[in-house]
Design an enzyme around this catalytic site. Structure first.
Site, PDB file in Angstrom:
ATOM      1  N   ARG A  14       0.834  -1.209   0.000  1.00  0.00           N
ATOM      2  CA  ARG A  14       0.000   0.000   0.000  1.00  0.00           C
ATOM      3  C   ARG A  14       0.863   1.251   0.000  1.00  0.00           C
ATOM      4  NH1 ARG A  14      -3.682  -0.794   5.158  1.00  0.00           N
ATOM      5  NH2 ARG A  14      -1.622  -1.349   5.950  1.00  0.00           N
ATOM      6  N   SER A  41      -7.394   2.640   5.857  1.00  0.00           N
ATOM      7  CA  SER A  41      -6.998   1.313   5.379  1.00  0.00           C
ATOM      8  C   SER A  41      -6.470   1.355   3.951  1.00  0.00           C
ATOM      9  CB  SER A  41      -8.161   0.326   5.496  1.00  0.00           C
ATOM     10  OG  SER A  41      -9.271   0.793   4.772  1.00  0.00           O
ATOM     11  N   GLU A  62     -20.562   0.996  -1.136  1.00  0.00           N
ATOM     12  CA  GLU A  62     -19.655   0.568  -2.209  1.00  0.00           C
ATOM     13  C   GLU A  62     -20.288   0.611  -3.594  1.00  0.00           C
ATOM     14  OE1 GLU A  62     -20.063  -1.131   0.680  1.00  0.00           O
ATOM     15  OE2 GLU A  62     -18.169  -0.492   1.577  1.00  0.00           O
ATOM     16  N   PHE A  87     -15.106  -6.026  -0.351  1.00  0.00           N
ATOM     17  CA  PHE A  87     -16.305  -5.198  -0.553  1.00  0.00           C
ATOM     18  C   PHE A  87     -16.318  -4.574  -1.948  1.00  0.00           C
ATOM     19  CE2 PHE A  87     -15.197  -4.444   4.095  1.00  0.00           C
ATOM     20  CZ  PHE A  87     -15.914  -5.542   4.519  1.00  0.00           C
ATOM     21  N   ARG A 171      -1.886  -5.951   2.194  1.00  0.00           N
ATOM     22  CA  ARG A 171      -1.213  -5.204   3.241  1.00  0.00           C
ATOM     23  C   ARG A 171      -0.157  -6.072   3.928  1.00  0.00           C
ATOM     24  NH1 ARG A 171      -4.635  -3.370   8.023  1.00  0.00           N
ATOM     25  NH2 ARG A 171      -6.100  -2.607   6.473  1.00  0.00           N
TER      26      ARG A 171
END
Lengths: 322, 271
Positions: A14, A41, A62, A87, A171
């Site tokens: 990330r 996040s 979303e 999601f 991540r």
């Protein structure tokens, strides 16, 4: 000496993503980030601090997020739509299909914390179906970089590419494998290590495990080819056919269900173009139990030693056939 | 164009739409008839568009979220010069670009692909937000069906449009009171819409959506308060054809030869 053996520094991809995004944002005012209350996040705090008006946070919604992304692109902007991959792909799949892929919108979908990065949070938060869901959609390249270098290169490429892209990031820390200055090429696998006994193919968080497995195999006199195959769609047909014909067996591993992902995409090519024995490692068609991503990958037979063992069994099948 | 001219164009569009649905033996004629006055007003009076430059960056946007009424959009776009009028005869034919739901990559003037319901409004919110971010002067219009408002994604978009203060966005709800299988009141009755949209922070107008003299000023109305604008357009499903009007069957029924003649006579007489 292989860097893997010396406890290399692990990188959260990330960080590479947002570093490039912020550089692109500085160069091009059309770059906007869209998110679903996922500033933290998605590591968009830096982008937000620099250009608060260009951070479009739709809240926890979303379907709207993906539709808004398509509309922003229609208005001439270059949106990076960021959200937890489970999601972004699962909740909004019809928007990804109709608004992004079918409409051919110039939107970059960035699935964060894919695979089992949220391992302890359970199967609702695991994103081990996203390759299967996205790679059937026309117009939509599907890319899972293996390290921070490839992540940066893929983000750079995606921004320049005219059309939709799905970038699947994690991540979970991974060591750098590709050389500095690496340029991303869509649909081109990277040969990380050559060999003729078997080919190990992976992407994302699994590629460095394949390198370790190849080290183990080499210590037993078995030379494995290792391909990093970040692009799941379009699949690198040439590299797969070469692997099948030159090494005679292909083992794949992915942080995804064994159904419908990288292994399946490769198997589609192998069956049609160059039949050879294969082993597909991944989550074996179950909702995964609780545990960290690293624990679960080990649990599902993707620890380097287990991969090496599976490769030896696969090579035996090849010999039986011969 | 004067109101009477617009009314005449709307009747011509109804006639061509009826013929296309009759010849294709498929379509969504009821919801097309209810929406045609609004589409006519948009394309022949309100929208700033250039048919020879369908991707002009300054064009106003119109999103037909109720994409199943694509035939009416095709006829309108053709009449406005976006595509050849004779191409309407290919509607639903094999390999025609005029399929049952509009495709923005094939049909000039279509902004985004719709068909599954509840998609157009979020995309329109993105278009309006883009104009706010870039300083573009274009206005974004989106039309949904009233039954379509049952899709939850619309309410995500309604909420965010208010949050983003999109006074450059107009939502038109084609409130013809019928959905595919039954009346709205017998299904999941979201009406009245005004109070719900106002509660979300929108400006709301209520008009007769089949009365051109009410449609045009409502579409031209600009909010300056930072509120997005919703037009609750009270319409009749099957408007203009007596035996179709307010009959749920005519959501996607195809007229028989005899019915076609009656309908054509009614529309032609009105012309």
């Amino acid at each position: 000496m292989n860097a893997i053996d010396t406890k290399p520094k692990l990188h959260d991809c990330r960080d590479a993503f947002v570093a490039v995004l912020e550089r692109l944002g500085a160069e091009n005012s059309k770059v906007v980030a869209v998110c679903n209350d996922s500033v933290g996040s998605s590591k968009l705090g830096g982008f937000k601090a620099k250009w608060p008006e260009r951070l479009v946070n739709v809240g926890i919604a979303e379907q709207n997020m993906v539709g808004v992304g398509a509309g922003l692109a229609n208005g001439g902007l270059l949106p990076f739509v960021c959200g937890a991959s489970c999601f972004l792909t699962g909740r909004s799949l019809e928007q990804v299909k109709a608004d992004i892929a079918y409409s051919n919108a110039n939107v970059k979908l960035v699935g964060i914390s894919s695979g089992m990065a949220y391992g302890e949070l359970g199967p609702t938060h695991h994103s081990i179906e996203d390759f299967a869901w996205t790679r059937v959609l026309p117009n939509l390249p599907v890319i899972a970089p293996c390290d921070s270098i490839e992540t940066a290169a893929a983000v750079e490429w995606a921004a320049a590419y005219q059309g939709p892209v799905f970038l699947r990031l994690s991540r979970v820390g991974v060591p750098d494998l590709l050389p500095a200055g690496h340029k991303f090429e869509l649909g081109k696998a990277n040969l990380l290590r050559d060999g003729d006994a078997v080919t190990l193919i992976a992407n994302g968080t699994l590629t460095h495990r394949m390198m370790k497995a190849a080290d183990i195999l080499a210590s037993q006199g078995i030379e494995a080819r290792v391909l990093n195959m970040a692009t799941v769609r379009p699949i690198d047909v040439e590299a797969v056919v070469k692997a099948a014909t030159e090494t005679g067996a292909i083992l794949t591993a992915e942080e995804h269900s064994v159904y419908g992902g990288l292994g399946s995409a490769i198997a589609e090519v192998v069956v049609a173009e160059a039949p050879a024995p294969m082993k597909i490692l991944g989550v074996p068609g179950i909702f995964a139990p609780t545990g960290s991503a690293e624990f679960l990958l080990d649990e599902f037979g993707m620890a380097p030693a287990a991969v090496a063992e599976a490769a030896i069994a696969l090579i035996a099948r090849k010999k039986t056939r011969a | 164009m004067q109101i009477s001219d617009l009314e005449r164009v709307a009747r011509q569009i109804r006639i061509r739409d009826l013929q296309a649905v009759f010849e294709a033996k498929a379509g969504h004629i009821g919801g097309e008839m209810s929406a045609i006055d609004i589409m006519t007003a948009l394309y022949f009076k309100v929208l700033k568009v250039w048919p020879d430059q369908p991707k002009h960056p300054d064009r106003d946007r119109f999103v037909l979220s109720k994409g199943h009424t694509a035939c009416a959009l095709y006829v309108t776009l053709a009449k406005r010069g976006f595509l050849p009028e004779e191409e309407i005869s290919t509607f639903l034919k094999p390999l025609s670009r005029l399929n049952g739901h509009p495709n923005c990559n094939k049909v000039p003037g279509v902004e985004t692909n719709t068909g599954p319901l509840g998609h157009g409004l979020p995309v329109a919110v993105g278009m309006a937000k883009a104009a706010k971010l870039t300083g573009a002067a274009y206005h974004t219009y989106v039309m949904t069906g009233d039954g379509e408002m049952q899709e939850g994604s619309n309410w995500e978009a309604i909420s965010s449009a208010a949050q983003f203060q999109l006074d450059n966005l107009t939502l038109i709800i084609d409130h013809n009171r019928f959905q595919q299988g039954a009346a709205l009141t017998d299904t999941n009755n979201l009406a009245p819409f005004r109070s719900k949209l106002e509660a979300f922070g929108w400006d709301v107008s209520e008009i007769n959506g089949n009365a051109m003299a009410e449609v045009v000023p409502a579409l031209e109305r600009r909010s300056t308060s930072g509120r997005p604008h919703c037009i609750v357009a009270h319409t009749n499903k099957g408007q203009g054809i007596s035996f179709m009007q307010d009959k749920v069957d005519w959501h996607h029924k195809v007229p028989s030869e005899e019915q076609y003649k009656i309908a054509m006579a009614e529309l032609t007489e009105a012309l």
